[in-house]
Motif scaffolding. Sequence first.
Motif, PDB file in Angstrom:
ATOM      1  N   THR A   1       0.830  -1.204   0.000  1.00 49.64           N
ATOM      2  CA  THR A   1       0.000   0.000   0.000  1.00 49.64           C
ATOM      3  C   THR A   1       0.865   1.254   0.000  1.00 49.64           C
ATOM      4  OG1 THR A   1      -1.801  -1.125   1.154  1.00 49.64           O
ATOM      5  CG2 THR A   1      -1.782   1.274   1.266  1.00 49.64           C
ATOM      6  N   GLY A   2       1.949   1.213   0.776  1.00 44.63           N
ATOM      7  CA  GLY A   2       2.866   2.348   0.811  1.00 44.63           C
ATOM      8  C   GLY A   2       3.536   2.603  -0.521  1.00 44.63           C
ATOM      9  N   LEU A   3       3.701   1.552  -1.326  1.00 40.72           N
ATOM     10  CA  LEU A   3       4.311   1.708  -2.644  1.00 40.72           C
ATOM     11  C   LEU A   3       3.317   2.225  -3.677  1.00 40.72           C
ATOM     12  CD1 LEU A   3       6.416  -1.588  -3.009  1.00 40.72           C
ATOM     13  CD2 LEU A   3       7.274   0.704  -2.491  1.00 40.72           C
ATOM     14  N   PHE A   4       2.070   1.729  -3.616  1.00 37.50           N
ATOM     15  CA  PHE A   4       1.109   1.978  -4.684  1.00 37.50           C
ATOM     16  C   PHE A   4       0.269   3.241  -4.462  1.00 37.50           C
ATOM     17  CE2 PHE A   4       0.813  -2.847  -5.747  1.00 37.50           C
ATOM     18  CZ  PHE A   4       2.109  -2.802  -6.216  1.00 37.50           C
ATOM     19  N   TYR A   5       0.007   3.571  -3.208  1.00 38.04           N
ATOM     20  CA  TYR A   5      -0.800   4.753  -2.909  1.00 38.04           C
ATOM     21  C   TYR A   5       0.130   5.890  -2.509  1.00 38.04           C
ATOM     22  CZ  TYR A   5      -4.996   1.802  -2.873  1.00 38.04           C
ATOM     23  OH  TYR A   5      -6.007   0.955  -3.227  1.00 38.04           O
ATOM     24  N   GLN A   6      -0.249   7.106  -2.819  1.00 40.75           N
ATOM     25  CA  GLN A   6       0.610   8.239  -2.527  1.00 40.75           C
ATOM     26  C   GLN A   6       0.359   8.706  -1.091  1.00 40.75           C
ATOM     27  OE1 GLN A   6       0.881  11.177  -5.558  1.00 40.75           O
ATOM     28  NE2 GLN A   6       1.323   9.635  -7.093  1.00 40.75           N
ATOM     29  N   LEU A   7       0.868   7.924  -0.144  1.00 37.26           N
ATOM     30  CA  LEU A   7       0.704   8.257   1.264  1.00 37.26           C
ATOM     31  C   LEU A   7       1.767   9.264   1.702  1.00 37.26           C
ATOM     32  CD1 LEU A   7       0.131   4.715   2.832  1.00 37.26           C
ATOM     33  CD2 LEU A   7      -1.585   6.335   2.052  1.00 37.26           C
TER      34      LEU A   7
ATOM     35  N   ASP B   1       4.337  10.822   4.564  1.00 38.00           N
ATOM     36  CA  ASP B   1       5.180  10.134   5.533  1.00 38.00           C
ATOM     37  C   ASP B   1       4.405   9.880   6.822  1.00 38.00           C
ATOM     38  OD1 ASP B   1       7.275  10.110   3.773  1.00 38.00           O
ATOM     39  OD2 ASP B   1       8.252  11.885   4.617  1.00 38.00           O
ATOM     40  N   ARG B   2       3.588  10.837   7.224  1.00 37.93           N
ATOM     41  CA  ARG B   2       2.806  10.700   8.455  1.00 37.93           C
ATOM     42  C   ARG B   2       1.790   9.562   8.333  1.00 37.93           C
ATOM     43  NH1 ARG B   2       1.109  14.015  12.859  1.00 37.93           N
ATOM     44  NH2 ARG B   2      -1.001  13.522  13.548  1.00 37.93           N
ATOM     45  N   ASP B   3       1.089   9.497   7.190  1.00 39.92           N
ATOM     46  CA  ASP B   3       0.098   8.438   6.990  1.00 39.92           C
ATOM     47  C   ASP B   3       0.756   7.062   6.940  1.00 39.92           C
ATOM     48  OD1 ASP B   3      -1.997  10.212   7.002  1.00 39.92           O
ATOM     49  OD2 ASP B   3      -2.160  10.340   4.827  1.00 39.92           O
ATOM     50  N   ARG B   4       1.943   7.010   6.329  1.00 41.12           N
ATOM     51  CA  ARG B   4       2.644   5.729   6.246  1.00 41.12           C
ATOM     52  C   ARG B   4       3.054   5.254   7.647  1.00 41.12           C
ATOM     53  NH1 ARG B   4       5.863   7.162   2.801  1.00 41.12           N
ATOM     54  NH2 ARG B   4       4.964   6.229   0.944  1.00 41.12           N
ATOM     55  N   ILE B   5       3.551   6.178   8.465  1.00 39.79           N
ATOM     56  CA  ILE B   5       3.932   5.831   9.831  1.00 39.79           C
ATOM     57  C   ILE B   5       2.715   5.392  10.629  1.00 39.79           C
ATOM     58  CG2 ILE B   5       4.724   6.812  12.024  1.00 39.79           C
ATOM     59  CD1 ILE B   5       6.993   6.069  10.226  1.00 39.79           C
ATOM     60  N   GLN B   6       1.570   6.033  10.396  1.00 40.38           N
ATOM     61  CA  GLN B   6       0.357   5.639  11.105  1.00 40.38           C
ATOM     62  C   GLN B   6      -0.063   4.215  10.740  1.00 40.38           C
ATOM     63  OE1 GLN B   6      -1.463   6.775  13.539  1.00 40.38           O
ATOM     64  NE2 GLN B   6      -0.197   8.585  13.845  1.00 40.38           N
ATOM     65  N   GLU B   7       0.093   3.830   9.470  1.00 36.32           N
ATOM     66  CA  GLU B   7      -0.211   2.461   9.057  1.00 36.32           C
ATOM     67  C   GLU B   7       0.731   1.476   9.755  1.00 36.32           C
ATOM     68  OE1 GLU B   7      -2.646   1.186   7.102  1.00 36.32           O
ATOM     69  OE2 GLU B   7      -3.509   3.184   7.102  1.00 36.32           O
ATOM     70  N   TYR B   8       2.008   1.825   9.784  1.00 34.43           N
ATOM     71  CA  TYR B   8       2.973   0.975  10.478  1.00 34.43           C
ATOM     72  C   TYR B   8       2.633   0.891  11.969  1.00 34.43           C
ATOM     73  CZ  TYR B   8       6.076   1.512   6.385  1.00 34.43           C
ATOM     74  OH  TYR B   8       6.615   1.500   5.126  1.00 34.43           O
ATOM     75  N   PHE B   9       2.220   2.028  12.530  1.00 36.89           N
ATOM     76  CA  PHE B   9       1.959   2.086  13.967  1.00 36.89           C
ATOM     77  C   PHE B   9       0.778   1.205  14.357  1.00 36.89           C
ATOM     78  CE2 PHE B   9       0.211   4.348  17.788  1.00 36.89           C
ATOM     79  CZ  PHE B   9       1.270   4.046  18.637  1.00 36.89           C
ATOM     80  N   ARG B  10      -0.286   1.206  13.546  1.00 34.68           N
ATOM     81  CA  ARG B  10      -1.438   0.340  13.838  1.00 34.68           C
ATOM     82  C   ARG B  10      -1.004  -1.136  13.849  1.00 34.68           C
ATOM     83  NH1 ARG B  10      -4.675   4.598  11.541  1.00 34.68           N
ATOM     84  NH2 ARG B  10      -4.017   4.154   9.420  1.00 34.68           N
TER      85      ARG B  10
END
Length: 386
Positions: free
Chosen positions: A235-241, A243-252
């Motif tokens: 998802t991090g590769l394909f969607y234009q997240l 940095d904050r949104d990507r960290i939130q995905e990792y954090f969950r």
Amino acid sequence: MITVFTPVYNRVHTIGKLYQSLLRQTDFDFEWLIVDDGSEDGISELVHKWLQEGNASFPIRFYQQKNGGKHRAVNLGVELAKGDAFFIVDSDDYITEDAISFIKKWWGAVAEDSKFAGISGLRRKENGKIIGDMPSFAPFVDATNIEREKYGLTGDKAEIYKTSVLKKYPFPEFEGENFLTEAVVWDKIAHAGLKIRWLNQAITVCEYREDGLTSQGRELFIRNPKGWGFYIYQTGLFYQLSDRDRIQEYFRYYIDLKNEISHSEIKRNLRIDEKTLTKLRQLHKHYIKKTVDKIGTKIALYGGGNRGKRILNLYQGSEVEIRYILDRKKVDLPYLQIHLNEDYPFVDAIIVTPKNGQAEIIDFLRKRTKHRLISYSEWEMLVDGR
């Protein structure tokens, strides 16, 4: 020809409704391909009974595999399929009488167009309510799976993919895991630039069962951490997240699995480095400190669903104590559950976690307690101020 593909696992009590809907089709230019994912409820005997009765005007092919999950069943089905169009219909769903003729009507427009991966209809409940949204200003929208939000294409759809495309993009299989979200493949196909023609007609009738994959949701992801980690990574590769949104995905992911698997496994599954893992640890400490500063150390939850469970995992082992849970129904969690009509023991705040109807729930609680009430979105703002 169309391959109607059904992966089945212990659904002898529901698959008959699908079979009857196939018998009622207005066009029989399809095969029904069934892959049994290690059922133990007599599904094989039922299908062979149908074959012996010979009531179907379409071929039925039945195969069995060791229990490995729907995604493995799909991979096998794609290899076995004789149709150019691959229509996945779950064993607790059924299709409308004109579904096959509808697919044939629209399939010709995309079959030879290399820009398309397939077509899709809508899904609806038995009461006629459509699942999700579809723009009403046109009979169809051409977009990739990644572009769905942009066009307002929400909710589960009834996709029919080209078999040749699915052969090119099989589901990854992770040893020891039997679930992988279908979005992994649908997004990969979309990332390759292939579109779906999203059509504004319901062709699948569904019922979300309490023991179905959809209802198990978050628990399925937790039990299959390698596949979940891969999905987040992709998802991090394909969607234009951001940095904050990507960290939130990792954090969950980190919060849900920090007590289930090692930090090295978290790093490996998410494909992150030690620096990023350190950020997740720091963010966890930040959430605890903010909670203590802004809310207090004694908290209750209204709602024991996915959001509630994530909060429980967040505070587990910290100085923030979850005193009890309030819910309209019994929750299977190792915490004291207080009935809504009982007196509520003292806490610094009650966090209201359900996604829907928060205003009504808070109004309901306000009449029963003087405790501080915090909506889920307010809680996020209080503890995530960075």
